[in-house]
Design a protein around this motif. Structure first.
Motif, PDB file in Angstrom:
ATOM      1  N   THR A 202     -43.098  23.940  23.623  1.00 49.20           N
ATOM      2  CA  THR A 202     -41.943  24.343  22.797  1.00 49.20           C
ATOM      3  C   THR A 202     -41.522  23.175  21.903  1.00 49.20           C
ATOM      4  O   THR A 202     -40.452  22.600  22.074  1.00 49.20           O
ATOM      5  N   PRO A 203     -42.389  22.803  20.952  1.00 50.75           N
ATOM      6  CA  PRO A 203     -42.080  21.647  20.099  1.00 50.75           C
ATOM      7  C   PRO A 203     -40.904  21.923  19.177  1.00 50.75           C
ATOM      8  O   PRO A 203     -40.535  23.079  18.956  1.00 50.75           O
ATOM      9  N   GLY A 204     -40.342  20.868  18.646  1.00 47.37           N
ATOM     10  CA  GLY A 204     -39.242  20.995  17.686  1.00 47.37           C
ATOM     11  C   GLY A 204     -38.193  19.939  17.941  1.00 47.37           C
ATOM     12  O   GLY A 204     -37.916  19.104  17.089  1.00 47.37           O
ATOM     13  N   ALA A 228     -35.060  22.528  24.440  1.00 53.33           N
ATOM     14  CA  ALA A 228     -35.413  23.511  23.406  1.00 53.33           C
ATOM     15  C   ALA A 228     -34.143  24.129  22.838  1.00 53.33           C
ATOM     16  O   ALA A 228     -34.082  24.483  21.659  1.00 53.33           O
ATOM     17  N   VAL A 229     -33.129  24.281  23.708  1.00 53.26           N
ATOM     18  CA  VAL A 229     -31.760  24.576  23.274  1.00 53.26           C
ATOM     19  C   VAL A 229     -30.833  23.730  24.141  1.00 53.26           C
ATOM     20  O   VAL A 229     -31.188  23.371  25.255  1.00 53.26           O
ATOM     21  N   SER A 250     -38.405  23.991  15.958  1.00 50.43           N
ATOM     22  CA  SER A 250     -37.355  24.295  16.947  1.00 50.43           C
ATOM     23  C   SER A 250     -37.046  25.783  16.956  1.00 50.43           C
ATOM     24  O   SER A 250     -36.923  26.407  18.021  1.00 50.43           O
ATOM     25  N   LEU A 251     -36.914  26.371  15.760  1.00 50.32           N
ATOM     26  CA  LEU A 251     -36.596  27.798  15.659  1.00 50.32           C
ATOM     27  C   LEU A 251     -37.740  28.655  16.197  1.00 50.32           C
ATOM     28  O   LEU A 251     -37.523  29.649  16.893  1.00 50.32           O
ATOM     29  N   ASP A 255     -37.766  31.291  19.382  1.00 48.80           N
ATOM     30  CA  ASP A 255     -38.295  32.661  19.291  1.00 48.80           C
ATOM     31  C   ASP A 255     -39.350  32.902  20.381  1.00 48.80           C
ATOM     32  O   ASP A 255     -39.433  33.987  20.960  1.00 48.80           O
ATOM     33  N   LYS A 256     -40.169  31.902  20.639  1.00 51.15           N
ATOM     34  CA  LYS A 256     -41.188  32.032  21.687  1.00 51.15           C
ATOM     35  C   LYS A 256     -40.524  32.264  23.049  1.00 51.15           C
ATOM     36  O   LYS A 256     -40.940  33.150  23.814  1.00 51.15           O
TER      37      LYS A 256
END
Ligand SMILES: [Zn+2]
Ligand SMILES: [Zn+2]
Length: 288
Positions: A202-204, A228-229, A250-251, A255-256
């Motif tokens: 979960t990159p970002g 991730a959040v 990140s977005l 979503d994933k």
């Protein structure tokens, strides 16, 4: 500039990869295989506070103080103990007021971390020695997740290859000890091969950020967020902190996660969400 070019290239390569149709989790649950996970402990790994929540929710709740708990998670699998995230450094417990103020990007930009109770003491409480832990992973290389990695010098750490190379390149990250035994991962990874513990790329927030899908026999599937959040509202409204490595990534990662939640009716346990933390049972209690 050279390093920047490298990360820009990686971001472009990543964007191309996720643009391919049919995003897929590499370890769907296999009804033929019994989940080997039987216990998950939520551990208090730091008690944070921030003066301005909008540091994590740009333009929203400007100037509003925020509670910022920090957790580690110890999971028992029939093949051994697995530790997810290591929290802020236990050494902060020795500082005046057990606290350390982080100045990530200048005064007031980082949270204040209090550490009234250590990870080491909590492991001791349930009679788990650091050497008992077979495998570990941190969601990313920020100090509130990677602060105690070397308490487990012989535990094999699963880390995304890009995070391993990037860690330490910015002042808010921790350089990983290159002597620590690691297995480098590229993307999603089914840790014990039975679908019960799956690293989700979960990159970002950082380039090699990962989250963890845990399929618990009674509680059901749970996704441990990493960063991730940061808060429940961040997930609902897709807030991305300004200092995340990539807003676009990140977005996409949110979503994933949302797609897995929808498909598996999974819960999202957000590491720094105060309301969630207040409602959770903590070590020595556990989830099954
Ligand atoms: Zn972080
Ligand atoms: Zn964090």
């Amino acid at each position: 500039m050279k390093a920047n070019a490298k990360w820009t290239f990686l971001l472009a390569a990543w964007a191309l990869a996720v643009a391919l149709p049919g995003m897929r989790i590499s370890a769907d649950p296999n009804p033929q295989v019994k989940s080997g996970v039987d216990r998950l402990y939520v551990i208090d790994c730091g008690d944070g506070s921030g003066l301005d929540q909008s540091r994590w929710t740009p333009g929203v709740n400007v100037g509003t103080p925020v509670g910022f708990p920090d957790h580690c998670y110890l999971i028992h699998h029939t093949q051994g103990w697995f530790l997810w995230d290591t929290g802020v450094d236990d050494a902060f417990a020795q500082l005046p007021n057990h606290e350390k103020v982080f100045h990530e990007w200048g005064p007031g930009t980082g949270p204040i971390w209090r550490k009234p109770i250590t990870l080491a003491a909590q492991l001791k409480e349930i009679r788990v020695e650091p050497s008992d832990i077979k495998l570990m992973a941190v969601s990313h290389s920020h100090p509130d997740h990677a602060g105690n990695i070397e308490m487990f010098p012989n535990t094999l750490m699963l880390v995304q290859r890009v995070e391993y190379e990037w860690a330490g390149s910015r002042q808010d990250t921790i350089a990983l000890n290159k002597k620590h035994p690691v297995k480098l991962i590229d993307g999603d990874y089914d840790i014990f091969g039975d679908g019960s513990l799956v690293l989700l790329s979960t990159p970002g927030h950082t380039p090699g950020h990962q989250s963890l899908l845990v399929r618990l026999p009674e509680t059901g599937p749970v996704i441990l967020s990493g960063d991730a959040v940061h808060f429940q509202a961040s997930f609902e409204h897709r807030y991305v902190p300004d200092n995340n490595w990539s807003k676009q990534a990140s977005l996409q990662s949110m979503d994933k996660i949302a797609a897995i939640i929808a498909k598996e009716h999974a819960q999202l346990w957000i590491n720094h969400d105060q309301a969630q933390s207040d409602a959770q049972r903590k070590l020595p209690a556990y989830y099954q």
